[in-house]
Design a protein around this motif. Sequence first.
Motif, PDB file in Angstrom:
ATOM      1  N   TYR A 229       0.718  -1.232  -0.130  1.00  0.00           N
ATOM      2  CA  TYR A 229       0.015   0.207  -0.091  1.00  0.00           C
ATOM      3  C   TYR A 229       0.868   1.225   0.013  1.00  0.00           C
ATOM      4  N   VAL A 230       2.102   1.227   0.715  1.00  0.00           N
ATOM      5  CA  VAL A 230       2.927   2.429   0.895  1.00  0.00           C
ATOM      6  C   VAL A 230       3.260   2.828  -0.615  1.00  0.00           C
ATOM      7  N   MET A 231       4.050   1.468  -1.124  1.00  0.00           N
ATOM      8  CA  MET A 231       4.506   1.731  -2.269  1.00  0.00           C
ATOM      9  C   MET A 231       3.727   2.395  -3.389  1.00  0.00           C
ATOM     10  N   MET A 232       2.565   1.824  -3.351  1.00  0.00           N
ATOM     11  CA  MET A 232       1.471   2.309  -4.492  1.00  0.00           C
ATOM     12  C   MET A 232       1.137   3.673  -4.186  1.00  0.00           C
ATOM     13  N   TYR A 233       0.988   3.971  -2.923  1.00  0.00           N
ATOM     14  CA  TYR A 233       0.694   5.404  -2.670  1.00  0.00           C
ATOM     15  C   TYR A 233       2.014   6.450  -3.043  1.00  0.00           C
ATOM     16  N   SER A 234       3.051   5.820  -2.640  1.00  0.00           N
ATOM     17  CA  SER A 234       4.192   6.789  -3.040  1.00  0.00           C
ATOM     18  C   SER A 234       4.373   7.057  -4.647  1.00  0.00           C
ATOM     19  N   LEU A 235       3.990   6.030  -5.313  1.00  0.00           N
ATOM     20  CA  LEU A 235       4.149   6.168  -6.956  1.00  0.00           C
ATOM     21  C   LEU A 235       2.958   6.928  -7.300  1.00  0.00           C
ATOM     22  N   THR A 236       1.898   6.830  -6.802  1.00  0.00           N
ATOM     23  CA  THR A 236       0.847   7.922  -6.923  1.00  0.00           C
ATOM     24  C   THR A 236       1.303   9.072  -6.645  1.00  0.00           C
ATOM     25  N   VAL A 237       1.773   9.638  -5.481  1.00  0.00           N
ATOM     26  CA  VAL A 237       2.581  10.944  -5.242  1.00  0.00           C
ATOM     27  C   VAL A 237       3.484  11.297  -6.706  1.00  0.00           C
ATOM     28  N   PHE A 238       4.331  10.560  -7.236  1.00  0.00           N
ATOM     29  CA  PHE A 238       5.232  10.543  -8.352  1.00  0.00           C
ATOM     30  C   PHE A 238       4.537  10.850  -9.396  1.00  0.00           C
ATOM     31  N   GLU A 239       3.300  10.106  -9.653  1.00  0.00           N
ATOM     32  CA  GLU A 239       2.481  10.273 -10.896  1.00  0.00           C
ATOM     33  C   GLU A 239       2.034  11.575 -10.965  1.00  0.00           C
ATOM     34  N   ASN A 240       1.266  11.908 -10.034  1.00  0.00           N
ATOM     35  CA  ASN A 240       0.699  13.141  -9.858  1.00  0.00           C
ATOM     36  C   ASN A 240       1.481  14.454  -9.971  1.00  0.00           C
ATOM     37  N   LEU A 241       2.717  14.296  -9.571  1.00  0.00           N
ATOM     38  CA  LEU A 241       3.870  15.320  -9.495  1.00  0.00           C
ATOM     39  C   LEU A 241       4.198  15.420 -11.041  1.00  0.00           C
ATOM     40  N   ILE A 242       4.132  14.256 -11.703  1.00  0.00           N
ATOM     41  CA  ILE A 242       4.723  14.507 -13.229  1.00  0.00           C
ATOM     42  C   ILE A 242       3.737  14.790 -14.148  1.00  0.00           C
ATOM     43  N   ASN A 243       2.720  14.396 -14.057  1.00  0.00           N
ATOM     44  CA  ASN A 243       1.756  14.681 -14.808  1.00  0.00           C
ATOM     45  C   ASN A 243       1.036  15.985 -14.865  1.00  0.00           C
ATOM     46  N   LYS A 244       0.760  16.569 -13.456  1.00  0.00           N
ATOM     47  CA  LYS A 244       0.145  17.796 -13.130  1.00  0.00           C
ATOM     48  C   LYS A 244       1.135  19.129 -12.604  1.00  0.00           C
ATOM     49  N   MET A 245       2.070  18.604 -11.966  1.00  0.00           N
ATOM     50  CA  MET A 245       3.054  19.760 -11.701  1.00  0.00           C
ATOM     51  C   MET A 245       4.366  19.978 -12.081  1.00  0.00           C
ATOM     52  N   TRP A 246       4.741  19.102 -12.994  1.00  0.00           N
ATOM     53  CA  TRP A 246       6.224  18.953 -13.712  1.00  0.00           C
ATOM     54  C   TRP A 246       6.861  20.266 -14.059  1.00  0.00           C
ATOM     55  N   LEU A 247       5.901  21.195 -14.645  1.00  0.00           N
ATOM     56  CA  LEU A 247       6.318  22.427 -15.212  1.00  0.00           C
ATOM     57  C   LEU A 247       6.876  23.303 -13.973  1.00  0.00           C
ATOM     58  N   GLY A 248       6.376  23.014 -12.713  1.00  0.00           N
ATOM     59  CA  GLY A 248       6.986  24.050 -11.608  1.00  0.00           C
ATOM     60  C   GLY A 248       7.982  23.266 -11.007  1.00  0.00           C
ATOM     61  N   VAL A 249       8.457  22.136 -11.201  1.00  0.00           N
ATOM     62  CA  VAL A 249       9.561  21.383 -10.606  1.00  0.00           C
ATOM     63  C   VAL A 249      10.989  21.722 -10.765  1.00  0.00           C
ATOM     64  N   PRO A 250      11.760  22.293  -9.716  1.00  0.00           N
ATOM     65  CA  PRO A 250      12.874  22.695 -10.075  1.00  0.00           C
ATOM     66  C   PRO A 250      13.690  21.724 -10.899  1.00  0.00           C
ATOM     67  N   SER A 251      14.732  22.089 -12.058  1.00  0.00           N
ATOM     68  CA  SER A 251      15.286  21.399 -12.916  1.00  0.00           C
ATOM     69  C   SER A 251      16.367  20.542 -12.205  1.00  0.00           C
ATOM     70  N   GLN A 252      16.875  20.997 -11.013  1.00  0.00           N
ATOM     71  CA  GLN A 252      17.728  20.168 -10.317  1.00  0.00           C
ATOM     72  C   GLN A 252      16.997  18.780  -9.828  1.00  0.00           C
ATOM     73  N   ASP A 253      15.617  19.201  -9.216  1.00  0.00           N
ATOM     74  CA  ASP A 253      15.004  17.985  -8.811  1.00  0.00           C
ATOM     75  C   ASP A 253      14.742  17.055  -9.935  1.00  0.00           C
ATOM     76  N   LYS A 254      14.148  17.488 -10.964  1.00  0.00           N
ATOM     77  CA  LYS A 254      13.781  16.759 -12.143  1.00  0.00           C
ATOM     78  C   LYS A 254      14.943  15.616 -12.388  1.00  0.00           C
ATOM     79  N   MET A 255      16.215  16.279 -12.582  1.00  0.00           N
ATOM     80  CA  MET A 255      17.575  15.443 -12.851  1.00  0.00           C
ATOM     81  C   MET A 255      17.697  14.316 -11.836  1.00  0.00           C
TER      82      MET A 255
END
Length: 1094
Positions: free
Chosen positions: A59-85
Amino acid sequence: MASEEASLRALESLMTEFFHNCTTNERKREIEELLNNFAQQIGAWRFCLYFLSSTRNDYVMMYSLTVFENLINKMWLGVPSQDKMEIRSCLPKLLLAHHKTLPYFIRNKLCKVIVDIGRQDWPMFYHDFFTNILQLIQSPVTTPLGLIMLKTTSEELACPREDLSVARKEELRKLLLDQVQTVLGLLTGILESIWDKHSATAATPPPSPTSGESGDLLSSLLQSPSAAKLLNQPIPILDTESECICSLALECLAHLFSWIPLSTSITPSLLTTIFHFARFGCDTRVRKMSSVNGSSQNSVLGQERGRLGVLAMSCINELMSKNCVPMEFEEYLLRMFQQTFYLLQKITKENNAHTVKSRLEELDESYIEKFTDFLRLFVSVHLRRIESYSQFPVVEFLALLFKYTFHQPTHEGYFSCLDIWTLFLDYLTSKIKSRLADKEAVLNRYEDALVLLLTEVLNRIQFRYNQAQLEELDDETLDDDFPVLQDNLEVYLGLQQFVVTSGTGHRLNITAENDCRRLHCSLRDLSSLLQAVGRLAEYFIGDVFAARFNDALTVVERLVKVTLYGSQIKLYNIETAVPSVLKPDLIDVHAQSLAALQAYAHWLAQFYSEVHRQNPEQFISLVSTTLEAITPLISSKVQEKLLLSACHLLVSLATTVRPVFLISIPAVQKVFNRITDTSAQQLPDKAQVLVCRALSNVLLLPWPNLPESEQQWAVRSTNHASLISALTREYRQLKSNAILPQRKVQLEDTKVIIHQTLSVLEDIVESISGESTKSRQICYQSLQESVQVSLALFPAFIHQSDVTDEMLSFFLTLFQGLRVQMGVPFTEQIIQTFLNMFTREQLAESILHEGSTGCRVVEKFLKILQVVVQEPGQVFKPFLPSVISLCMEQVYPIIAERSSPDVKAELFELLFRVLHHNWRYFFKSSVLASVQRGVAEEQMENEAQFSAIMQAFGQSFLQPDIHLFKQNLFYLETLNTKQKLYHKKIFRTTMLFQFVNVLLQVLVHKSHDLLQEEIGIATYNMASVDFDGFYSAFLPEFLASCDGVDSNQKNVLGRNFKMDRDLPSFTQNVHRLVNDLRYYRLCNDSLPPGTVKL
């Protein structure tokens, strides 16, 4: 934030609590809110990265991956380039380190998250995304992982959702297409090497007596002995890992084939390899081994191998479903068909050990389904293309399809195969129509196959009921004379000798269980075959009437004999040993024989017109005998199924055949007396309506083949008047006491009389509405008093919506069929009565408080007005102002704000009819003015009403009801096509861009997505009236008013909307604008607060 370790423990306990079955919904909502808030925090992904590498909790792994999915599909534009790398480097490492130990659903989710990053950043910021996938596939240790990544990439990048701009979608597709050749080469290599490696070790079985499996058909199909030999190699036995890799590779191919164009990248060696794997589905050896050894391991292995066959067939079907085949690919297609038909021959081959059916039963059900899909696609999409190849043996193919069809192990499989034959017959019919010159040659080629098909289908409709006789009937063939029908008929006609008289009536003296069962089967078969004989009726009429006359006459005489027999010995009333089974069987045979005879009504009509001058005795005898069979059944004591079949046959004789002597036949006069006798018990409603329709039509419809002077209208008119008078006696008496208040019991009785009378009268009017003027005149004369009674009763029942509903139905039918006969003054009186009765209060009561019946009443009233406003000429024009005012001031305000669709469709149809048929009421363009000035000068009248109607249409586009939206858009487009609505000055200057704005907003909100195409075309038709205004004023204003996007983004949207003036380019630009506007809003919504945008 707390330390990572503590957070992980807290998260694990929260997750366990959330999924525990004792947790309340309230608590679950709290936990959900907590988790959502955690995910929204900037930097939450670092914790998730730690969680992923440190927990074993799914359950924890699935939740963590959902956080990443949300970050990439909806907030990626605002993530600093260092974090993206950092994310781009950490997640693939995590996958590589743990892919063997992670549960498969976590592994697949992690793959998808990495592919989502590629979707955003490849190739600019994530240049090695695709290279990494190819390397994974090429390294034996990670091949399965690479294939999962490849399939996910194909799914997410080739057909992405709308959270990308159109330019990015096009870029991704181009990037992927550049890789197709490499990818297909890799997949071919994997499948070939596994096949070859295991083929070498597969033990060659000893030659068996049937191993010459290629046979003549195969060599003619494959044109080369080497190909046949190749396909005859034994199927290798794969280990589990190889099987898994092959499954993944075939899944990748199936998805790739769904979007890549057919081209030479799909090489012959790839196709041959796929076919090798398709053979796994036809292989029954593994299943046998598993059942012999009894080990579950082997049985699972067998299923897995069957699955490879299913996946390979999915790949083949993806290629087959493409209709557009480039020239250079046609040869590949031919090769595919040849190889598939080799498989078809293999699975329908009979040998000593197997019948075809037992072989098909042993195969995987999904494999059979895929194979049937393949055959359907072949016949529907490619047969016309392939049939012209001289080396393709179509007739032999049909022989295989025939075998395959009639040995299907399930009913569903059999029906799917019959659909394929239907497609083939449609193809053949259209081919014959387009090539009438060589019709005979085409028919001769396929005649044997079609006769065989017919025979087998007839056999089959008996087997479905004759489970017990399947074995006996299996090899029985039918000649053209339907001997099975003959056998069953003889059994039926021979029942008379077993009828004995008992104390209570007649009884069938057949009691032995076996005899009863055989009789049951025989009667069920007879029902089915009578149905089949009825279906053949259309093939005896028209041009072939004379050529096939004798056959049809034999059939009809036999049917008349059977129906008369059933009515005379009253088998429907006989007691039997097994009443629950045999009684319904006997009733069904009788009803089917009447229905089959009814199907020949058109043949009887043609017979009548051909022979009425000379030798009509045969015809008269057929009709008279039929009536003798019908009349005893018209009784309230007869079961409804049988009664209705008899009534329908009577209606067909009266309406379609129309013999002049019908009225003088004693049997018909008997029915007249039965119906007009008030003391006789009333028939059930449906039967009463049908019999009255038949009797009315006997008197009203013109006789065929006779001049007007011999139609005896005077006598028939008198008879019709007395028939209607008898049928409406009680109804007409209601007029005198309708005004008095009625007690409840009395009211119910009155309602019954109204219901029974109006349903009969409405049906009589409806059945002659398309007939000659004379018929309608006589009909109205007979009905006149009843119509006046109805109008007088109407106000008394205005608050009884069920009665009002029936009355309005009757009036609607009158308006549709007899408005000319009713005359203008009386029609005006009716409309005026209705307009007076339907006050604002009455409408509100009907619509808001009386539920569906009340709404139906208002809908019927509006339908009557639709008929009125469509009437040409000036007669009803004086009503237009009051009709429009009723719509816009009384009905529209009540329904405008309601979400329910009730009444709206009818109201808008009425408004459309008002505009469409009364255009001059609003726009008086004089011909003289247009000749003088060269342009029609528009004189606008009743402008306020026109604007109100248009505003109502505009409002309807803001509501969620998709059917209303589609209907109203169609109405506007029709008014534009017929009356140039969009070009009218008032529309162009005050409404045009308001409508375009509404339509674009609807597209942006995706509320009516199913209508994208229609909305795009309507937008174009409106914009094309004033393209200059659209591009220079409307588009900039529209973009300026869009919220959720910045000025730079608005400029890009404006630049991307090219100034095209043709329909395809314009609609493409509209959809691009809508997609990109939604995409920008999505990006902007996901930026962290306070982000500075440059």
